[in-house]
Design a protein around this motif. Structure first.
Motif, PDB file in Angstrom:
ATOM      1  N   GLN A 111      49.793  31.038  47.100  1.00 44.28           N
ATOM      2  CA  GLN A 111      49.094  31.449  45.878  1.00 44.28           C
ATOM      3  C   GLN A 111      47.693  30.865  45.881  1.00 44.28           C
ATOM      4  OE1 GLN A 111      51.599  30.684  42.339  1.00 44.28           O
ATOM      5  NE2 GLN A 111      53.222  30.256  43.806  1.00 44.28           N
ATOM      6  N   ASN A 112      46.711  31.759  45.853  1.00 41.33           N
ATOM      7  CA  ASN A 112      45.333  31.314  45.965  1.00 41.33           C
ATOM      8  C   ASN A 112      44.541  31.748  44.733  1.00 41.33           C
ATOM      9  OD1 ASN A 112      42.674  30.946  46.649  1.00 41.33           O
ATOM     10  ND2 ASN A 112      42.989  31.443  48.815  1.00 41.33           N
ATOM     11  N   SER A 113      44.157  30.767  43.916  1.00 39.81           N
ATOM     12  CA  SER A 113      43.436  31.056  42.674  1.00 39.81           C
ATOM     13  C   SER A 113      42.078  31.698  42.932  1.00 39.81           C
ATOM     14  CB  SER A 113      43.219  29.780  41.871  1.00 39.81           C
ATOM     15  OG  SER A 113      44.422  29.366  41.312  1.00 39.81           O
ATOM     16  N   GLU A 114      41.427  31.258  44.016  1.00 36.72           N
ATOM     17  CA  GLU A 114      40.092  31.816  44.305  1.00 36.72           C
ATOM     18  C   GLU A 114      40.198  33.301  44.633  1.00 36.72           C
ATOM     19  OE1 GLU A 114      38.781  28.982  47.323  1.00 36.72           O
ATOM     20  OE2 GLU A 114      39.574  27.541  45.847  1.00 36.72           O
ATOM     21  N   ASN A 115      41.252  33.628  45.346  1.00 34.05           N
ATOM     22  CA  ASN A 115      41.536  35.030  45.636  1.00 34.05           C
ATOM     23  C   ASN A 115      41.627  35.842  44.357  1.00 34.05           C
ATOM     24  OD1 ASN A 115      41.709  36.148  48.065  1.00 34.05           O
ATOM     25  ND2 ASN A 115      43.840  35.572  48.489  1.00 34.05           N
ATOM     26  N   ALA A 116      42.390  35.298  43.429  1.00 36.74           N
ATOM     27  CA  ALA A 116      42.598  35.980  42.158  1.00 36.74           C
ATOM     28  C   ALA A 116      41.278  36.142  41.427  1.00 36.74           C
ATOM     29  CB  ALA A 116      43.588  35.189  41.299  1.00 36.74           C
ATOM     30  N   GLU A 117      40.503  35.059  41.410  1.00 33.52           N
ATOM     31  CA  GLU A 117      39.207  35.081  40.729  1.00 33.52           C
ATOM     32  C   GLU A 117      38.295  36.133  41.353  1.00 33.52           C
ATOM     33  OE1 GLU A 117      38.294  33.616  38.080  1.00 33.52           O
ATOM     34  OE2 GLU A 117      36.170  34.154  38.133  1.00 33.52           O
ATOM     35  N   ALA A 118      38.264  36.188  42.698  1.00 32.40           N
ATOM     36  CA  ALA A 118      37.404  37.148  43.400  1.00 32.40           C
ATOM     37  C   ALA A 118      37.795  38.585  43.037  1.00 32.40           C
ATOM     38  CB  ALA A 118      37.504  36.928  44.909  1.00 32.40           C
ATOM     39  N   LEU A 119      39.126  38.823  43.004  1.00 30.50           N
ATOM     40  CA  LEU A 119      39.601  40.166  42.661  1.00 30.50           C
ATOM     41  C   LEU A 119      39.210  40.553  41.241  1.00 30.50           C
ATOM     42  CD1 LEU A 119      43.187  40.689  44.082  1.00 30.50           C
ATOM     43  CD2 LEU A 119      41.295  42.313  44.128  1.00 30.50           C
ATOM     44  N   LEU A 120      39.337  39.597  40.332  1.00 28.80           N
ATOM     45  CA  LEU A 120      38.993  39.870  38.939  1.00 28.80           C
ATOM     46  C   LEU A 120      37.512  40.220  38.821  1.00 28.80           C
ATOM     47  CD1 LEU A 120      41.061  37.154  37.018  1.00 28.80           C
ATOM     48  CD2 LEU A 120      41.488  39.611  37.152  1.00 28.80           C
ATOM     49  N   GLN A 121      36.689  39.507  39.575  1.00 26.06           N
ATOM     50  CA  GLN A 121      35.247  39.795  39.561  1.00 26.06           C
ATOM     51  C   GLN A 121      34.980  41.192  40.094  1.00 26.06           C
ATOM     52  OE1 GLN A 121      32.464  37.067  41.056  1.00 26.06           O
ATOM     53  NE2 GLN A 121      32.842  35.643  39.367  1.00 26.06           N
ATOM     54  N   GLU A 122      35.672  41.483  41.198  1.00 25.67           N
ATOM     55  CA  GLU A 122      35.479  42.781  41.839  1.00 25.67           C
ATOM     56  C   GLU A 122      35.810  43.913  40.860  1.00 25.67           C
ATOM     57  OE1 GLU A 122      37.561  43.023  45.563  1.00 25.67           O
ATOM     58  OE2 GLU A 122      37.625  45.212  45.458  1.00 25.67           O
ATOM     59  N   LEU A 123      36.819  43.672  40.006  1.00 27.38           N
ATOM     60  CA  LEU A 123      37.245  44.717  39.083  1.00 27.38           C
ATOM     61  C   LEU A 123      36.608  44.575  37.706  1.00 27.38           C
ATOM     62  CD1 LEU A 123      40.999  44.941  40.105  1.00 27.38           C
ATOM     63  CD2 LEU A 123      39.137  46.433  40.757  1.00 27.38           C
ATOM     64  N   GLY A 124      35.577  43.777  37.632  1.00 27.32           N
ATOM     65  CA  GLY A 124      34.855  43.646  36.375  1.00 27.32           C
ATOM     66  C   GLY A 124      35.621  42.898  35.305  1.00 27.32           C
ATOM     67  N   LEU A 125      36.437  41.915  35.721  1.00 30.86           N
ATOM     68  CA  LEU A 125      37.237  41.171  34.745  1.00 30.86           C
ATOM     69  C   LEU A 125      36.899  39.681  34.770  1.00 30.86           C
ATOM     70  CD1 LEU A 125      40.631  42.887  35.543  1.00 30.86           C
ATOM     71  CD2 LEU A 125      39.496  43.019  33.336  1.00 30.86           C
ATOM     72  N   GLU A 126      35.646  39.375  35.132  1.00 32.77           N
ATOM     73  CA  GLU A 126      35.300  37.958  35.217  1.00 32.77           C
ATOM     74  C   GLU A 126      35.469  37.302  33.840  1.00 32.77           C
ATOM     75  OE1 GLU A 126      33.068  40.880  35.013  1.00 32.77           O
ATOM     76  OE2 GLU A 126      32.152  40.062  36.820  1.00 32.77           O
ATOM     77  N   GLY A 127      35.900  36.051  33.872  1.00 34.88           N
ATOM     78  CA  GLY A 127      36.083  35.335  32.606  1.00 34.88           C
ATOM     79  C   GLY A 127      37.409  35.634  31.917  1.00 34.88           C
ATOM     80  N   LYS A 128      38.244  36.483  32.509  1.00 30.73           N
ATOM     81  CA  LYS A 128      39.516  36.840  31.862  1.00 30.73           C
ATOM     82  C   LYS A 128      40.692  36.087  32.468  1.00 30.73           C
ATOM     83  CE  LYS A 128      38.091  39.980  28.992  1.00 30.73           C
ATOM     84  NZ  LYS A 128      38.024  39.598  27.588  1.00 30.73           N
ATOM     85  N   ARG A 129      40.383  35.140  33.345  1.00 30.42           N
ATOM     86  CA  ARG A 129      41.457  34.490  34.090  1.00 30.42           C
ATOM     87  C   ARG A 129      42.533  33.894  33.191  1.00 30.42           C
ATOM     88  NH1 ARG A 129      39.450  30.402  38.706  1.00 30.42           N
ATOM     89  NH2 ARG A 129      40.879  28.985  37.659  1.00 30.42           N
ATOM     90  N   GLN A 130      42.103  33.175  32.175  1.00 28.66           N
ATOM     91  CA  GLN A 130      43.074  32.492  31.314  1.00 28.66           C
ATOM     92  C   GLN A 130      43.466  33.329  30.097  1.00 28.66           C
ATOM     93  OE1 GLN A 130      44.525  29.963  32.455  1.00 28.66           O
ATOM     94  NE2 GLN A 130      43.123  29.683  34.176  1.00 28.66           N
ATOM     95  N   ALA A 131      42.983  34.577  30.050  1.00 27.85           N
ATOM     96  CA  ALA A 131      43.262  35.404  28.871  1.00 27.85           C
ATOM     97  C   ALA A 131      44.742  35.772  28.802  1.00 27.85           C
ATOM     98  CB  ALA A 131      42.413  36.662  28.924  1.00 27.85           C
ATOM     99  N   ARG A 132      45.222  35.981  27.564  1.00 27.40           N
ATOM    100  CA  ARG A 132      46.579  36.480  27.360  1.00 27.40           C
ATOM    101  C   ARG A 132      46.552  37.998  27.530  1.00 27.40           C
ATOM    102  NH1 ARG A 132      50.620  33.778  27.308  1.00 27.40           N
ATOM    103  NH2 ARG A 132      49.887  31.673  27.667  1.00 27.40           N
ATOM    104  N   ILE A 133      47.669  38.570  27.907  1.00 30.11           N
ATOM    105  CA  ILE A 133      47.708  40.005  28.171  1.00 30.11           C
ATOM    106  C   ILE A 133      47.410  40.806  26.901  1.00 30.11           C
ATOM    107  CG2 ILE A 133      49.192  41.908  28.929  1.00 30.11           C
ATOM    108  CD1 ILE A 133      48.229  39.855  31.101  1.00 30.11           C
ATOM    109  N   ARG A 134      47.927  40.311  25.756  1.00 29.73           N
ATOM    110  CA  ARG A 134      47.726  41.086  24.521  1.00 29.73           C
ATOM    111  C   ARG A 134      46.269  41.079  24.054  1.00 29.73           C
ATOM    112  NH1 ARG A 134      52.010  39.334  22.577  1.00 29.73           N
ATOM    113  NH2 ARG A 134      52.408  37.157  22.974  1.00 29.73           N
TER     114      ARG A 134
END
Ligand SMILES: Nc1ncnc2c1ncn2[C@@H]1O[C@H](COP(=O)(O)OP(=O)(O)O)[C@@H](O)[C@H]1O
Ligand SMILES: [Mg+2]
Lengths: 212, 408
Positions: A111-134
């Motif tokens: 499990q690689n957090s940086e990977n996750a962060e990079a993907l979120l950025q790529e999909l325009g979701l930066e800053g949403k890492r700790q967000a709740r789904i709702r």
């Protein structure tokens, strides 16, 4: 990459659904088009190992899906496929990042957090890492689901009706995003849909017709 | 992410339900914890305090009261017995040893006991400093009493009549502290020991002189056969097993004496207390079972809400077994939290009790001890967690991914 031959499936008490033979080469994308009830979901579940085949042969990356044991199938599914559904099916109890990291966890990959962060950025979701789904909008949630499908670097992305509930503008956005991301990550994208709008953006691999 | 954090995330996602389940279990567990702590310590105290005392002889009255007063120093005396009669009992061939106790006076709520040195020997008491009492009006003080009353070797005190804090003071006679005992973890810790004559002196009765007469075997330094003097009771050790039957019968046959066996009376006490404890224990077990049922219902219902989650996890490569274990862990988390919280609550309640209730120090019940039974309680709770999550886990195990994800 994906080869389906002589395959048919029969639900208990239902008629036999026979699937035409087809082949989607590595790196290509393909559409499984057909009306509701024609067997698209059944086919995509057969390919993705969510459903055990009865007759014929479904090969993914040269592996006959029927040859895998129960455990082998779980592992193969986790490591080689990414799934996207019409509903995003995110886990509400987890944060955005935990939803992404659940994929490598269950697939037995690091499990690689940086990977996750990079993907979120790529999909325009930066800053949403700790967000709740709702807390996410529908579009954001769908992009998280796409990120989750991508994070294990799968060879195949299987999408079942990813655009059916969307208006034209969003439909176009989502399918382009899926294609672009799949290409970027070297994955073969297979979309099962009755959505005729997609014919203009993706090559049709099979047209299914409802029997009876 | 791990199965443990996953289970924890689900618990956190419904904080109220989780809190309720934890609380329910904690209440049940805490009641049982208090019972364990209390009964174990009580039993230990009772055994330690009645060690070496086979029989107590005193004035007629309630045998339980005689034991409580003479062995545990909690109740009031049933009356006094004549020294001459007491000497006669102590000379009985089946009596190996007889120790006299003269009770009735106290200092600031702590009892002063007029007795012989071998009373302290009974509990293997040792001196921490100073000396044993020797002359009249000398006291050797138990560890707890010394600490609470701030007594040192050389301190002087005036005893009060009666066993409570507000008795009349015997102004005329001043006791002198000559020694302090090491803690013996028996009732001795709470007592002030002196000789029998001191108690008489405090009540303005002369101590007597043995020049030219035979000395009493019970009260050294006093003439034998003095029927004008009294003691409260005699602690007796049997010479042989036959005495168990014959000696009490012989003594109870005397018009104004009674004999009571600590073993019998404490067993009776426990069986009376036992009823109350059984009721409490049953209540706690009902609480625990309800919490188990509640955990089961919550988990079972949430499996229905969670069918998509479960199917998605399987699509990501989770095996059936992993999902099974994840649900079991969720139940185990709940009961682990509940039982740990319950254990702490139990110890906490007992601690609050020792602080709040004056005189609870005298019972010697402590909150900071741990018994093996508590480990069993913890283990049992975890087992309950596993048991309650078994069916929901099976439900998770059986999830049909195709059917759920096809959405038909
Ligand atoms: N679990 C099932 N049991 C019985 N029949 C089913 C089941 N799932 C699907 N079917 C039937 O199989 C056919 C194909 O279904 P499906 O693959 O879901 O089609 P599509 O995804 O193209 O709408 C339909 O006629 C449907 O009613
Ligand atoms: Mg479908």
């Amino acid at each position: 990459m994906i080869r389906v031959s002589q395959t048919s499936y029969q639900y208990p008490g239902g008629t036999r659904i026979a699937f035409p033979d087809f082949h989607i080469p590595r790196g290509n994308h393909g559409l499984l088009l057909g009306n509701s009830g024609s067997g698209k979901t059944t086919l995509i579940h057969l390919i993705g190992g969510l459903l055990r085949g009865q007759q014929g042969k479904v090969e993914v990356g040269g592996v006959d899906m029927a040859s895998l044991t129960e455990q082998g199938l779980d592992q193969y599914r986790g490591r080689h496929f990414g799934f996207v559904f019409q509903k995003n099916h995110l886990i509400q109890a987890l944060t955005v990042e935990q939803n992404l990291l659940a994929a490598p966890f269950f697939a037995g990959l690091p499990q690689n957090s940086e990977n996750a962060e990079a993907l979120l950025q790529e999909l325009g979701l930066e800053g949403k890492r700790q967000a709740r789904i709702r807390e996410l909008s529908h579009g954001q949630a769908q992009r998280v689901a796409i990120a989750r499908a991508l994070i294990n670097k799968p060879t195949v992305i299987l999408a079942d009706e990813p655009t059916s509930a969307l208006d034209d503008k969003n439909c176009d956005k989502v399918i382009r995003l899926l294609m672009e991301a799949s290409t970027n990550h070297g994955a073969t994208l297979v979309v099962a849909t009755h959505d005729q709008r997609l014919k203009s953006v993706m090559p049709v691999s099979v047209e299914l017709v409802a029997s009876g | 992410m791990s199965l443990i954090t996953l289970a924890w995330s689900y618990l956190k996602a419904r904080p109220l339900t989780t809190a309720l389940n934890v609380l329910l279990l904690a209440l049940g567990v805490s009641v049982i914890t208090v019972l364990i702590l209390f009964t174990n310590q009580l039993e230990e105290k009772v055994t330690a305090n009645s060690k070496g005392v086979d029989l107590v002889v005193g004035a007629k009255g309630s045998p339980m009261q005689l034991i409580l007063c003479s062995v545990f120093h909690v109740d009031f005396p049933t009356g006094n017995i004549n020294l001459k009669e007491a000497e006669r009992i102590s000379r009985h061939p089946m009596v190996k040893k007889a120790i006299p106790l003269a009770l009735g006076d106290s200092y600031m709520g702590f009892r002063i006991v007029g007795t012989r040195r071998d009373y302290a020997t009974l509990y293997n008491a040792e001196l921490a400093e100073g000396a044993w009492w020797d002359n009249h009006l000398e006291v050797t003080v138990g560890a707890t009493a010394a600490q609470q009353l701030k007594l040192k070797v050389g301190s002087e005190l005036v005893s009060a009549h009666g066993l409570t804090e507000n008795g009349d003071e015997h102004e005329a006679h001043h006791y002198k502290v000559v020694g302090i005992l090491k803690p013996s973890h028996t009732v001795l810790d709470q007592l002030l020991l002196t000789n029998v004559q001191s108690i008489w002196l405090a009540h303005d009765l002369a101590a007597g002189d043995t020049t030219g007469v035979i000395a009493s075997t019970l009260v050294p330094g006093h003439p034998a056969g003095d029927s004008t003097r009294e003691v409260t009771s005699l602690l007796i050790q049997y010479r042989n097993p036959l005495a168990v039957i014959q000696l009490p019968r012989f003594i109870n046959g005397q018009s104004n004496l009674q004999a009571a066996a600590p073993a019998y009376e404490t067993a009776r006490l426990f069986s009376i207390l036992g009823v109350g404890m059984d009721v409490l224990r049953a209540f706690a077990i009902v609480l625990i079972l309800i919490s188990g049922l509640s955990i089961f219902i919550v988990l079972y219902n949430s499996m229905k809400e969670r069918r998509y989650d479960l199917a998605i996890m399987r699509s990501m490569g989770a095996s059936r077994t992993k999902l099974f274990v994840a649900v079991i862990l969720e139940g185990t988390w709940l009961t682990a939290l509940g039982s740990l919280f319950g254990l702490m609550l139990g110890h906490g309640v007992l601690y609050a009790f020792t602080l709040a209730v004056t005189g609870s120090a005298a019972t010697g019940v402590q909150a900071g001890v741990y018994y093996a039974a508590e480990t069993w309680l913890l283990g049992g709770s975890l087992a309950l967690g596993i048991l309650c999550s078994l069916l929901p886990a099976l439900e998770a195990y059986r999830t049909d991914i195709h059917e759920v994800l096809a959405g038909n």
